[in-house]
Motif scaffolding. Structure first.
Motif, PDB file in Angstrom:
ATOM      1  N   LYS A 167      10.450  -8.829  11.355  1.00 42.34           N
ATOM      2  CA  LYS A 167       8.557  -9.421  11.505  1.00 42.34           C
ATOM      3  C   LYS A 167       8.594  -7.676  11.211  1.00 42.34           C
ATOM      4  O   LYS A 167       8.860  -6.979  11.859  1.00 42.34           O
ATOM      5  CB  LYS A 167       8.432  -9.664  12.119  1.00 42.34           C
ATOM      6  CG  LYS A 167       6.391 -10.280  12.284  1.00 42.34           C
ATOM      7  CD  LYS A 167       6.863 -10.581  11.174  1.00 42.34           C
ATOM      8  CE  LYS A 167       4.711 -11.736  12.087  1.00 42.34           C
ATOM      9  NZ  LYS A 167       4.561 -11.448  10.508  1.00 42.34           N
ATOM     10  N   VAL A 168       7.607  -7.162   9.763  1.00 45.69           N
ATOM     11  CA  VAL A 168       7.719  -5.909   9.407  1.00 45.69           C
ATOM     12  C   VAL A 168       6.332  -5.973   9.718  1.00 45.69           C
ATOM     13  O   VAL A 168       5.711  -6.062   8.885  1.00 45.69           O
ATOM     14  CB  VAL A 168       8.356  -5.377   8.600  1.00 45.69           C
ATOM     15  CG1 VAL A 168       8.354  -3.790   8.218  1.00 45.69           C
ATOM     16  CG2 VAL A 168       9.981  -5.803   9.123  1.00 45.69           C
ATOM     17  N   LEU A 169       5.629  -4.873   9.840  1.00 47.32           N
ATOM     18  CA  LEU A 169       4.608  -4.121   9.314  1.00 47.32           C
ATOM     19  C   LEU A 169       3.968  -2.770   8.851  1.00 47.32           C
ATOM     20  O   LEU A 169       4.630  -1.957   9.128  1.00 47.32           O
ATOM     21  CB  LEU A 169       3.161  -4.567  11.240  1.00 47.32           C
ATOM     22  CG  LEU A 169       1.907  -3.658  10.684  1.00 47.32           C
ATOM     23  CD1 LEU A 169       0.858  -4.727   9.487  1.00 47.32           C
ATOM     24  CD2 LEU A 169       1.122  -3.665  11.913  1.00 47.32           C
ATOM     25  N   THR A 170       3.699  -2.815   7.780  1.00 51.23           N
ATOM     26  CA  THR A 170       3.729  -1.640   7.680  1.00 51.23           C
ATOM     27  C   THR A 170       2.398  -0.947   7.153  1.00 51.23           C
ATOM     28  O   THR A 170       1.212  -1.836   7.213  1.00 51.23           O
ATOM     29  CB  THR A 170       3.924  -1.029   5.649  1.00 51.23           C
ATOM     30  OG1 THR A 170       2.922  -2.643   5.258  1.00 51.23           O
ATOM     31  CG2 THR A 170       5.441  -1.820   5.719  1.00 51.23           C
ATOM     32  N   ILE A 171       1.664   0.315   7.066  1.00 49.58           N
ATOM     33  CA  ILE A 171       0.550   0.874   7.616  1.00 49.58           C
ATOM     34  C   ILE A 171       0.598   1.578   6.480  1.00 49.58           C
ATOM     35  O   ILE A 171       1.493   3.252   6.449  1.00 49.58           O
ATOM     36  CB  ILE A 171       0.052   1.467   8.599  1.00 49.58           C
ATOM     37  CG1 ILE A 171       0.377   0.316  10.049  1.00 49.58           C
ATOM     38  CG2 ILE A 171      -1.210   1.909   9.187  1.00 49.58           C
ATOM     39  CD1 ILE A 171       0.175   0.673  10.988  1.00 49.58           C
ATOM     40  N   ASP A 172      -0.431   2.064   5.173  1.00 47.57           N
ATOM     41  CA  ASP A 172      -1.226   2.286   4.758  1.00 47.57           C
ATOM     42  C   ASP A 172      -1.848   3.532   4.652  1.00 47.57           C
ATOM     43  O   ASP A 172      -3.290   3.057   5.316  1.00 47.57           O
ATOM     44  CB  ASP A 172      -1.710   1.893   3.688  1.00 47.57           C
ATOM     45  CG  ASP A 172      -0.870   2.828   1.741  1.00 47.57           C
ATOM     46  OD1 ASP A 172      -1.259   4.457   2.088  1.00 47.57           O
ATOM     47  OD2 ASP A 172      -1.574   2.388   1.321  1.00 47.57           O
ATOM     48  N   MET A 173      -1.215   5.089   5.563  1.00 43.95           N
ATOM     49  CA  MET A 173      -2.502   6.184   5.515  1.00 43.95           C
ATOM     50  C   MET A 173      -2.833   6.789   4.828  1.00 43.95           C
ATOM     51  O   MET A 173      -3.262   8.148   5.362  1.00 43.95           O
ATOM     52  CB  MET A 173      -1.761   7.053   7.426  1.00 43.95           C
ATOM     53  CG  MET A 173      -1.457   5.783   8.289  1.00 43.95           C
ATOM     54  SD  MET A 173      -3.331   5.284   8.798  1.00 43.95           S
ATOM     55  CE  MET A 173      -4.116   6.885   9.479  1.00 43.95           C
ATOM     56  N   PRO A 206      -4.130  -2.183   4.557  1.00 43.28           N
ATOM     57  CA  PRO A 206      -3.923  -1.557   3.678  1.00 43.28           C
ATOM     58  C   PRO A 206      -5.248  -0.653   3.311  1.00 43.28           C
ATOM     59  O   PRO A 206      -5.632  -0.145   5.044  1.00 43.28           O
ATOM     60  CB  PRO A 206      -4.665  -3.108   2.437  1.00 43.28           C
ATOM     61  CG  PRO A 206      -5.622  -3.306   3.374  1.00 43.28           C
ATOM     62  CD  PRO A 206      -4.632  -3.227   5.061  1.00 43.28           C
ATOM     63  N   SER A 207      -5.179   0.488   2.714  1.00 36.12           N
ATOM     64  CA  SER A 207      -5.935   1.745   2.642  1.00 36.12           C
ATOM     65  C   SER A 207      -7.053   1.320   1.832  1.00 36.12           C
ATOM     66  O   SER A 207      -6.024   0.422   0.242  1.00 36.12           O
ATOM     67  CB  SER A 207      -4.764   2.783   2.840  1.00 36.12           C
ATOM     68  OG  SER A 207      -5.889   3.798   2.860  1.00 36.12           O
ATOM     69  N   ASN A 208      -7.745   2.632   1.778  1.00 33.64           N
ATOM     70  CA  ASN A 208      -8.207   3.282   0.603  1.00 33.64           C
ATOM     71  C   ASN A 208      -8.866   4.124   0.316  1.00 33.64           C
ATOM     72  O   ASN A 208      -8.949   4.476   1.733  1.00 33.64           O
ATOM     73  CB  ASN A 208      -9.396   1.946  -0.245  1.00 33.64           C
ATOM     74  CG  ASN A 208     -10.226   1.465   0.439  1.00 33.64           C
ATOM     75  OD1 ASN A 208     -10.839   2.604   1.286  1.00 33.64           O
ATOM     76  ND2 ASN A 208     -11.113   0.168   0.846  1.00 33.64           N
ATOM     77  N   ILE A 209      -9.752   4.267  -0.738  1.00 33.86           N
ATOM     78  CA  ILE A 209     -10.554   5.773  -0.580  1.00 33.86           C
ATOM     79  C   ILE A 209     -10.953   5.859  -0.112  1.00 33.86           C
ATOM     80  O   ILE A 209     -11.309   7.568   0.547  1.00 33.86           O
ATOM     81  CB  ILE A 209     -10.987   6.345  -1.761  1.00 33.86           C
ATOM     82  CG1 ILE A 209     -11.300   7.476  -2.137  1.00 33.86           C
ATOM     83  CG2 ILE A 209     -12.178   5.704  -1.630  1.00 33.86           C
ATOM     84  CD1 ILE A 209     -10.297   8.313  -2.570  1.00 33.86           C
ATOM     85  N   ASP A 210     -11.668   5.120   1.095  1.00 32.13           N
ATOM     86  CA  ASP A 210     -12.964   5.309   2.343  1.00 32.13           C
ATOM     87  C   ASP A 210     -11.968   6.433   3.503  1.00 32.13           C
ATOM     88  O   ASP A 210     -13.041   6.883   4.346  1.00 32.13           O
ATOM     89  CB  ASP A 210     -13.112   3.920   3.082  1.00 32.13           C
ATOM     90  CG  ASP A 210     -14.160   3.225   2.293  1.00 32.13           C
ATOM     91  OD1 ASP A 210     -14.183   3.629   1.624  1.00 32.13           O
ATOM     92  OD2 ASP A 210     -14.082   2.698   3.003  1.00 32.13           O
TER      93      ASP A 210
END
Length: 136
Positions: free
Chosen positions: A32-38, A85-89
């Protein structure tokens, strides 16, 4: 739970590609994997199929305590592989976090017990050694 941050101050060295592929491979092995887009560029989020322009919550909202972890974690098309997820914010977070005491641990604190649900947490860091990398 193992936490792995993929970072380098230079862009274009394979941080995002490694994060996505390592996460998918671990998930295919039954982990079980969690990825974090920083990264405010959100390439990991796009790579894993997230529509970054229509996010209800992102890692920025989590860092600013506007969303709970359960609201920001998304499942990907790979079973066992999730993403924050990430975005420009996120680009504004460095300025907003400057005055917060203990800012380097805020992400871990906000995620709390959610981390116990995962075998691995993979963090795709931005191409810098700034505050977003430190928070990761």
């Amino acid at each position: 739970m193992r936490s792995i941050a993929l970072l380098n101050q230079k862009g274009g060295v394979g941080k995002t590609t490694t994060t996505a592929n390592l996460g998918a491979c671990l998930a295919m092995l039954g982990k079980k994997v969690l990825t974090i887009d920083m990264d405010p560029q959100a390439n990991l989020s796009v790579h894993l199929g997230v529509d970054i322009h229509n996010l209800k919550c992102s890692v920025y909202d989590l860092l600013m305590a506007k969303c709970k972890p359960e609201e920001v974690i998304l499942h990907t098309s790979v079973q066992g592989l999730d993403i924050i997820p990430s975005n420009i914010d996120l680009s504004g977070a460095e300025i907003e976090l400057v005055g917060i005491v203990g800012r380097e641990t805020v992400l871990k604190e906000y995620l709390g017990n959610v981390l116990d649900q995962y075998d691995y947490v993979l963090v795709d860091c931005p191409p810098s050694l700034g505050l977003l990398t430190l928070v990761s």
